[in-house]
Write a protein that holds these residues in place. Structure first.
Motif, mmCIF file in Angstrom:
data_model
loop_
_atom_site.group_PDB
_atom_site.id
_atom_site.type_symbol
_atom_site.label_atom_id
_atom_site.label_comp_id
_atom_site.label_asym_id
_atom_site.label_seq_id
_atom_site.Cartn_x
_atom_site.Cartn_y
_atom_site.Cartn_z
ATOM 1 N N LYS A 207 84.291 -12.407 6.449
ATOM 2 C CA LYS A 207 83.682 -12.037 5.421
ATOM 3 C C LYS A 207 81.851 -12.060 5.352
ATOM 4 O O LYS A 207 81.340 -11.313 4.788
ATOM 5 N N ASP A 211 80.115 -8.999 4.329
ATOM 6 C CA ASP A 211 78.855 -8.957 3.150
ATOM 7 C C ASP A 211 77.640 -8.363 3.624
ATOM 8 O O ASP A 211 77.050 -7.980 2.767
ATOM 9 N N SER A 214 77.628 -5.131 2.466
ATOM 10 C CA SER A 214 77.919 -4.819 1.068
ATOM 11 C C SER A 214 76.918 -4.725 0.258
ATOM 12 O O SER A 214 77.064 -4.874 -0.955
ATOM 13 N N GLU A 215 75.513 -5.025 0.683
ATOM 14 C CA GLU A 215 74.490 -4.940 -0.265
ATOM 15 C C GLU A 215 73.213 -4.535 0.513
ATOM 16 O O GLU A 215 73.229 -4.297 1.732
ATOM 17 N N ASN A 329 82.624 0.567 0.302
ATOM 18 C CA ASN A 329 83.252 -0.728 0.755
ATOM 19 C C ASN A 329 84.675 -0.938 0.339
ATOM 20 O O ASN A 329 84.941 -0.834 -0.596
ATOM 21 N N LEU A 417 74.458 -15.428 -5.663
ATOM 22 C CA LEU A 417 74.327 -13.867 -5.659
ATOM 23 C C LEU A 417 73.893 -13.349 -6.843
ATOM 24 O O LEU A 417 73.662 -13.700 -8.032
ATOM 25 N N GLU A 421 73.815 -7.980 -5.602
ATOM 26 C CA GLU A 421 75.104 -8.205 -4.624
ATOM 27 C C GLU A 421 76.571 -8.235 -5.050
ATOM 28 O O GLU A 421 77.322 -8.720 -4.683
ATOM 29 N N ILE A 424 79.628 -7.860 -3.151
ATOM 30 C CA ILE A 424 80.198 -9.172 -2.577
ATOM 31 C C ILE A 424 80.979 -9.925 -3.555
ATOM 32 O O ILE A 424 82.073 -10.374 -3.337
ATOM 33 N N THR A 427 84.276 -8.470 -3.764
ATOM 34 C CA THR A 427 85.256 -8.803 -2.604
ATOM 35 C C THR A 427 86.073 -10.278 -3.075
ATOM 36 O O THR A 427 87.016 -10.307 -2.640
#
Ligand code: FES
Ligand code: FE2
Length: 448
Positions: A207, A211, A214-215, A329, A417, A421, A424, A427
């Motif tokens: 992860k 991550d 993911s941003e 994603n 976060l 984000e 994330i 997720t």
């Protein structure tokens, strides 16, 4: 312009990047994620028991398994799935386990398979999973072949990507991909062909790697060189559920520069980070921009010309289409990066413990059309840091182990976060559903 000069030219308090608000991250305070999710063997075991066997995940590409007898072994943790193209041309997937005493049936990938034969006591199945041979059969008494087929797994493809799911009751792949196929429908995703697949270990949780992709908040930190040619602020995000997305416009400077940047600086930044799309490695002087045109027009023309040299006609795409990178994603572990001229897929799977993952990068080139012939991609396994994935991705891969080490500091209990984000956060929302965790565990507000 040097990096220092770029840093001096940025405004201090740039606006917050565009973010959606329905991922549960817009609470007026940071979204806090317990760090145990990245460290604990118990949490990793829960993922392995409750999530990985129940989710669609990328196994390989159609280019790996285009001909009868082509096969590819997909591993995630202790789980192994064989994807194989049958004599009848049908793509199938099976759990990689012998029905006699559980030996793995095959490893790696290859061509020319005519049966799946166990190397231990030589039970053999045809490529459609039916048992067809048991040596010294009499010793088993009444053993019926149709009672010992290979355990099937679901297999489906989208574009050139082959997905598997071990859950026999899995909903169709398209359900999990949600809004993505329609969103990408104008690109012509079926034109892409895999050229190589690189697999490498990363000293970080899977992860932690995911991550990183993911941003876009980290662009102004980790990829400052990109700010000269990328709008990292107006980078809209959408969360569909399993699948989420961000788009980023390139060929223009970040709004973090209040006075903008000159074309030479934008050009240098674009060549440094994406020059390969035009076949350009040295920036030199910015090309002449015809009256009424923009630098984006010129870059787009160069990309179109570079593709045309390979017989690929992309003249129908305008600069906004060509220079907007779409990042999908796919929960749990894949990032799909796409523009009309490039497709790149990054996947992270669990390693031997929560501090290690395997990262796979799949590179594609665009062919002249969807019916272009397929050739097997080059598959390589390399050690950590042994191969460069390019200027930008190398920075992403190298930051993950540093983050993973930081997770072990006793004072660090939660990730904090931003709404930027939200992918994330998404997720974790998905993980909670698979693992049966109450969402309230993902708390807002400062930790006492
Ligand atoms: S374990 Fe496969 S034939 Fe015995
Ligand atoms: Fe990055």
């Amino acid at each position: 312009m040097t990096l220092d000069a770029l840093d001096r030219a940025r405004g201090e308090d740039a606006p917050v990047g565009t973010a959606i608000t329905h991922a549960g991250s817009d609470r007026g305070s940071p979204t806090l994620v317990p760090v145990e999710r990245y460290l604990s063997p118990e949490f990793a075991a829960r993922e392995m028991a409750s999530m990985w066997p129940r989710v669609w995940q990328i196994a390989c590409t159609l280019d790996h398994v285009s001909e009868p007898g082509d096969y590819f072994e997909h591993r995630v943790g202790a789980i192994s799935v064989i994807v194989v193209r049958g004599d009848d041309g049908v793509l199938r997937a099976f759990q990689n386990v012998c029905r006699h005493r559980a030996n793995l049936l095959c490893t790696g990938s290859g061509q020319g398979l005519t049966e799946l034969r166990c190397g231990y006591h030589r039970w053999a199945w045809s490529l459609d999973g039916r048992l067809r041979e048991v040596p010294s059969r009499k010793g088993f008494g009444k053993l019926r072949n149709d009672e010992f087929p290979l355990f099937p797994a679901a297999v489906e493809s989208w574009g050139p990507l082959v997905f598997v799911n071990l859950d026999p009751d899995a909903a169709p792949l398209l359900d999990q991909l949600e809004g993505m196929p329609e969103h990408a429908s104008w690109i012509g995703i079926d034109d892409f062909r895999a050229t190589f697949m690189v697999t490498m270990p990363v000293a970080a949780n899977w992860k932690t790697v995911v991550d990183t992709f993911s941003e876009t908040y980290h662009v102004q930190g980790l990829h400052r060189e990109m700010l000269g040619s990328m709008d990292d602020i107006d980078a809209p995000q959408t969360v569909w559920g399993h699948t989420s997305m961000s788009t980023q416009r390139y060929g223009i400077p970040s709004p973090r520069f209040p006075d903008g940047l000159d074309d030479q600086t934008i050009w240098e930044s674009f060549v440094l980070t994406q020059g390969g799309r035009m076949g350009v490695t040295e920036a030199g002087t910015v090309p002449e921009i015809p009256p009424g045109a923009t630098l984006s027009d010129v870059i787009t023309e160069r990309i179109v010309a570079h593709q045309a040299a390979n017989g690929v006609d992309l003249a129908r795409f305008d600069p906004d289409q060509m220079l907007t990178l779409i990042q999908y994603n796919l929960f749990p572990n894949a990032t799909v990066l796409v523009t009309p001229d490039l497709l790149s897929v990054l996947v992270a799977t669990p390693g031997p413990d929560p501090d290690h993952a395997t990262m796979t990068a799949i590179n594609f080139t665009r062919a002249a059309g969807p019916d272009a012939p397929r050739t097997r991609p080059v598959d390589v396994q390399v050690g950590e840091g042994e191969v460069s994935l390019g200027f930008v991705l190398d920075a992403d891969v190298s930051v993950a182990p540093r983050v993973q080490r930081g997770f072990h500091q006793p004072g660090f209990t939660h990730l904090a976060l931003s709404s930027e984000e939200c992918r994330i956060v998404n997720t974790h929302r998905n993980l909670e559903r698979y693992l049966g965790i109450e969402p309230s565990e993902l708390s807002g507000g400062p930790v006492a």
